[in-house]
Design a protein around this motif. Structure first.
Motif, PDB file in Angstrom:
ATOM      1  N   GLU A  37       0.844  -1.193   0.000  1.00 41.31           N
ATOM      2  CA  GLU A  37       0.000   0.000   0.000  1.00 41.31           C
ATOM      3  C   GLU A  37       0.885   1.250   0.000  1.00 41.31           C
ATOM      4  O   GLU A  37       0.669   2.186  -0.755  1.00 41.31           O
ATOM      5  N   VAL A  38       1.903   1.245   0.868  1.00 44.12           N
ATOM      6  CA  VAL A  38       2.874   2.356   0.876  1.00 44.12           C
ATOM      7  C   VAL A  38       4.109   1.862   0.128  1.00 44.12           C
ATOM      8  O   VAL A  38       4.789   0.936   0.567  1.00 44.12           O
ATOM      9  N   LYS A  39       4.385   2.481  -1.008  1.00 43.32           N
ATOM     10  CA  LYS A  39       5.399   1.932  -1.918  1.00 43.32           C
ATOM     11  C   LYS A  39       6.780   2.559  -1.710  1.00 43.32           C
ATOM     12  O   LYS A  39       7.755   2.106  -2.274  1.00 43.32           O
ATOM     13  N   LYS A  40       6.850   3.609  -0.918  1.00 46.80           N
ATOM     14  CA  LYS A  40       8.115   4.319  -0.752  1.00 46.80           C
ATOM     15  C   LYS A  40       9.054   3.568   0.199  1.00 46.80           C
ATOM     16  O   LYS A  40       8.615   3.043   1.218  1.00 46.80           O
ATOM     17  N   LEU A  41      10.351   3.553  -0.170  1.00 43.92           N
ATOM     18  CA  LEU A  41      11.384   2.914   0.653  1.00 43.92           C
ATOM     19  C   LEU A  41      12.401   3.986   1.055  1.00 43.92           C
ATOM     20  O   LEU A  41      12.628   4.935   0.307  1.00 43.92           O
ATOM     21  N   PRO A  42      13.041   3.827   2.210  1.00 41.10           N
ATOM     22  CA  PRO A  42      13.922   4.901   2.687  1.00 41.10           C
ATOM     23  C   PRO A  42      15.350   4.866   2.130  1.00 41.10           C
ATOM     24  O   PRO A  42      16.154   5.729   2.459  1.00 41.10           O
ATOM     25  N   PHE A  64      12.738   6.943 -14.281  1.00 41.35           N
ATOM     26  CA  PHE A  64      13.848   7.393 -13.418  1.00 41.35           C
ATOM     27  C   PHE A  64      13.330   8.331 -12.328  1.00 41.35           C
ATOM     28  O   PHE A  64      13.757   8.260 -11.178  1.00 41.35           O
ATOM     29  N   GLU A  65      12.422   9.208 -12.707  1.00 44.45           N
ATOM     30  CA  GLU A  65      11.866  10.158 -11.729  1.00 44.45           C
ATOM     31  C   GLU A  65      11.136   9.393 -10.618  1.00 44.45           C
ATOM     32  O   GLU A  65      11.351   9.624  -9.429  1.00 44.45           O
ATOM     33  N   LEU A  66      10.289   8.462 -11.019  1.00 43.96           N
ATOM     34  CA  LEU A  66       9.526   7.692 -10.028  1.00 43.96           C
ATOM     35  C   LEU A  66      10.444   6.764  -9.226  1.00 43.96           C
ATOM     36  O   LEU A  66      10.273   6.615  -8.008  1.00 43.96           O
ATOM     37  N   ALA A  67      11.435   6.185  -9.893  1.00 45.65           N
ATOM     38  CA  ALA A  67      12.372   5.285  -9.197  1.00 45.65           C
ATOM     39  C   ALA A  67      13.084   6.028  -8.070  1.00 45.65           C
ATOM     40  O   ALA A  67      13.185   5.535  -6.943  1.00 45.65           O
ATOM     41  N   ALA A  68      13.565   7.231  -8.366  1.00 46.30           N
ATOM     42  CA  ALA A  68      14.276   8.014  -7.344  1.00 46.30           C
ATOM     43  C   ALA A  68      13.326   8.374  -6.207  1.00 46.30           C
ATOM     44  O   ALA A  68      13.672   8.263  -5.024  1.00 46.30           O
ATOM     45  N   LYS A  69      12.105   8.764  -6.565  1.00 47.70           N
ATOM     46  CA  LYS A  69      11.122   9.151  -5.530  1.00 47.70           C
ATOM     47  C   LYS A  69      10.753   7.962  -4.660  1.00 47.70           C
ATOM     48  O   LYS A  69      10.612   8.081  -3.450  1.00 47.70           O
ATOM     49  N   ARG A  70      10.565   6.801  -5.285  1.00 48.77           N
ATOM     50  CA  ARG A  70      10.186   5.606  -4.515  1.00 48.77           C
ATOM     51  C   ARG A  70      11.284   5.203  -3.541  1.00 48.77           C
ATOM     52  O   ARG A  70      11.040   4.570  -2.532  1.00 48.77           O
ATOM     53  N   LEU A  71      12.541   5.606  -3.850  1.00 46.37           N
ATOM     54  CA  LEU A  71      13.649   5.302  -2.934  1.00 46.37           C
ATOM     55  C   LEU A  71      13.945   6.484  -2.014  1.00 46.37           C
ATOM     56  O   LEU A  71      14.989   6.534  -1.362  1.00 46.37           O
ATOM     57  N   SER A  72      13.018   7.462  -2.007  1.00 41.05           N
ATOM     58  CA  SER A  72      13.081   8.621  -1.101  1.00 41.05           C
ATOM     59  C   SER A  72      14.185   9.624  -1.440  1.00 41.05           C
ATOM     60  O   SER A  72      14.564  10.439  -0.590  1.00 41.05           O
ATOM     61  N   ALA A  73      14.750   9.560  -2.657  1.00 39.30           N
ATOM     62  CA  ALA A  73      15.728  10.575  -3.069  1.00 39.30           C
ATOM     63  C   ALA A  73      14.991  11.840  -3.515  1.00 39.30           C
ATOM     64  O   ALA A  73      13.822  11.783  -3.896  1.00 39.30           O
ATOM     65  N   HIS A 308      25.066  -8.602  -3.021  1.00 43.45           N
ATOM     66  CA  HIS A 308      23.703  -9.020  -3.299  1.00 43.45           C
ATOM     67  C   HIS A 308      22.825  -8.479  -2.198  1.00 43.45           C
ATOM     68  O   HIS A 308      23.202  -8.471  -1.024  1.00 43.45           O
ATOM     69  N   VAL A 309      21.657  -8.000  -2.555  1.00 47.01           N
ATOM     70  CA  VAL A 309      20.853  -7.237  -1.621  1.00 47.01           C
ATOM     71  C   VAL A 309      19.765  -8.107  -1.014  1.00 47.01           C
ATOM     72  O   VAL A 309      19.011  -8.756  -1.728  1.00 47.01           O
ATOM     73  N   ALA A 310      19.705  -8.101   0.306  1.00 44.87           N
ATOM     74  CA  ALA A 310      18.637  -8.829   0.993  1.00 44.87           C
ATOM     75  C   ALA A 310      17.429  -7.919   1.125  1.00 44.87           C
ATOM     76  O   ALA A 310      17.570  -6.697   1.214  1.00 44.87           O
ATOM     77  N   ALA A 311      16.250  -8.519   1.106  1.00 50.62           N
ATOM     78  CA  ALA A 311      15.025  -7.730   1.209  1.00 50.62           C
ATOM     79  C   ALA A 311      15.042  -6.849   2.458  1.00 50.62           C
ATOM     80  O   ALA A 311      14.615  -5.695   2.421  1.00 50.62           O
ATOM     81  N   ALA A 312      15.580  -7.391   3.548  1.00 51.46           N
ATOM     82  CA  ALA A 312      15.584  -6.641   4.810  1.00 51.46           C
ATOM     83  C   ALA A 312      16.375  -5.344   4.685  1.00 51.46           C
ATOM     84  O   ALA A 312      15.995  -4.310   5.227  1.00 51.46           O
ATOM     85  N   ALA A 313      17.489  -5.390   3.938  1.00 47.95           N
ATOM     86  CA  ALA A 313      18.325  -4.202   3.790  1.00 47.95           C
ATOM     87  C   ALA A 313      17.567  -3.078   3.105  1.00 47.95           C
ATOM     88  O   ALA A 313      17.816  -1.901   3.318  1.00 47.95           O
ATOM     89  N   LEU A 314      16.642  -3.447   2.245  1.00 44.95           N
ATOM     90  CA  LEU A 314      15.862  -2.442   1.529  1.00 44.95           C
ATOM     91  C   LEU A 314      14.570  -2.087   2.266  1.00 44.95           C
ATOM     92  O   LEU A 314      13.799  -1.254   1.805  1.00 44.95           O
ATOM     93  N   GLU A 315      14.344  -2.780   3.356  1.00 43.29           N
ATOM     94  CA  GLU A 315      13.124  -2.583   4.130  1.00 43.29           C
ATOM     95  C   GLU A 315      11.884  -2.895   3.290  1.00 43.29           C
ATOM     96  O   GLU A 315      10.853  -2.242   3.379  1.00 43.29           O
ATOM     97  N   VAL A 316      12.047  -3.880   2.369  1.00 42.49           N
ATOM     98  CA  VAL A 316      10.882  -4.382   1.631  1.00 42.49           C
ATOM     99  C   VAL A 316      10.300  -5.515   2.475  1.00 42.49           C
ATOM    100  O   VAL A 316      10.995  -6.495   2.730  1.00 42.49           O
ATOM    101  N   ALA A 317       9.060  -5.353   2.880  1.00 40.17           N
ATOM    102  CA  ALA A 317       8.481  -6.356   3.793  1.00 40.17           C
ATOM    103  C   ALA A 317       8.372  -7.700   3.103  1.00 40.17           C
ATOM    104  O   ALA A 317       8.155  -7.771   1.916  1.00 40.17           O
TER     105      ALA A 317
END
Ligand code: CP
Length: 317
Positions: A37-42, A64-73, A308-317
């Motif tokens: 529901e909340v798609k933004k990641l920190p 690119f615009e949305l990608a940066a925003k979704r990652l809180s940049a 390699h990135v773990a889901a937890a590191a990205l705070e993706v539930a």
């Protein structure tokens, strides 16, 4: 992407196979955020991503615009039209001006080959090439690999016929290199006038008849890139004849084949609307892949490289 502290993605040759697969794996993790529901990641809070676009774009710029925003940049977009480029300001001076804001990433699209490289030499930012003339469009190739891998479950050995105006296509050049990187099998199909001479040296087969696409896994359709054709030059006798010989119609797509197109599509010319809107078409899937792959590229450039990135590191539930 090179291991130096300031990394760029200017062309597919900047990537090893491990790099490419790491980005695709990160994109897969990030894709899970799209269903929340909340798609933004920190992950990139406090970072600045600048989009510097000298050519029209719908998909690349918006993703690119949305990608940066979704990652809180933070994001800032400068289109050449309406900026001081109209008053004659050079690309280098424009890059130096934007560099004064200390961007972390500059995403560049420009009609001249090498433009992204020039920006990389003028700023301290990581630079991503979002298309330079007919040279390279590396994030398009990565999103295409991601789309194919998600659809077929593998990349190695997958055969992809790239059909149409290869000569003027940065998408084709990047995609051929990316497919070779992962041991897939590119085949270029089009009229002889639209196949670059010596392209076979890049490790792909060529054909001038649509009969050659019968056995491939993926039919990848290109549009005529008239904006990059020399004024007055004729590469095909007429668009009507081109469509008759190379248009991707339902009759030319066999059951089980997938159809891709980087967009924008010219329906009724290189692709029949019945194919574009069919179950075989991955066109809108490619757009969705573009968002998560560009999120992954920004994340990869700005955080611990080579991990390699773990889901937890990205705070993706
Ligand atoms: N595929 C692609 O680069 O599309 P845009 O020109 O809309 O960005």
């Amino acid at each position: 992407m090179s291991p130096a502290s300031r990394r760029h993605l200017l062309e597919i040759a900047d990537l090893t196979r491990v790099d490419a697969e790491r980005v695709l794996d990160t994109a897969r993790v990030l894709e899970r955020s799209l269903d929340r529901e909340v798609k933004k990641l920190p992950a990139l809070r406090g970072r600045l991503v600048v989009n510097l676009f000298y050519e029209s774009s719908t998909r690349t710029l918006s993703s690119f615009e949305l990608a940066a925003k979704r990652l809180s940049a933070d994001t800032m977009t400068l289109r050449a039209s309406g900026s001081s480029v109209d008053k004659g300001e050079s690309l280098r001076d424009t890059a130096l001006t934007l560099a004064a804001y200390d961007p972390d990433v500059v995403v560049v699209r420009h009609p001249q080959i090498g433009a992204a490289s020039l920006v990389a030499s003028a700023t301290e930012a990581h630079v991503v090439n979002a298309g330079d003339g007919k040279h390279q469009h590396p994030t398009q190739a990565l999103l295409d690999l991601f789309t194919i891998r998600e659809a077929l479950g593998r990349l190695e050995g997958v055969s992809v016929a790239i059909v149409g105006d290869v000569l003027h296509s940065r998408v084709a050049r990047s995609l051929v290199e990316a497919l070779r990187l992962v041991d897939a099998e590119p085949l270029l199909v089009g009229p002889p006038t639209l196949l670059p001479r010596g392209i076979e040296e890049m490790g792909c087969a060529t054909a001038t008849s649509m009969d050659a696409v019968a056995d491939v896994d993926v039919v990848y359709v290109l549009r005529m890139q008239s904006e990059r054709m020399q004024a007055g030059a004729a590469f095909v006798p007429s668009l009507r004849e081109y469509t008759a010989l190379y248009g991707v119609t339902p009759e030319r797509v066999r059951p089980g084949q997938l159809v891709m197109h980087p967009g924008p599509m010219n329906r009724g010319i290189e692709i029949d609307p019945r194919v574009a809107d069919s179950g075989a078409s991955l066109v809108t899937t490619q757009v969705r892949s573009g968002l998560v792959v560009r999120m992954a590229v920004l994340y990869d450039l700005l955080t611990a490289p080579g991990l390699h990135v773990a889901a937890a590191a990205l705070e993706v539930a």
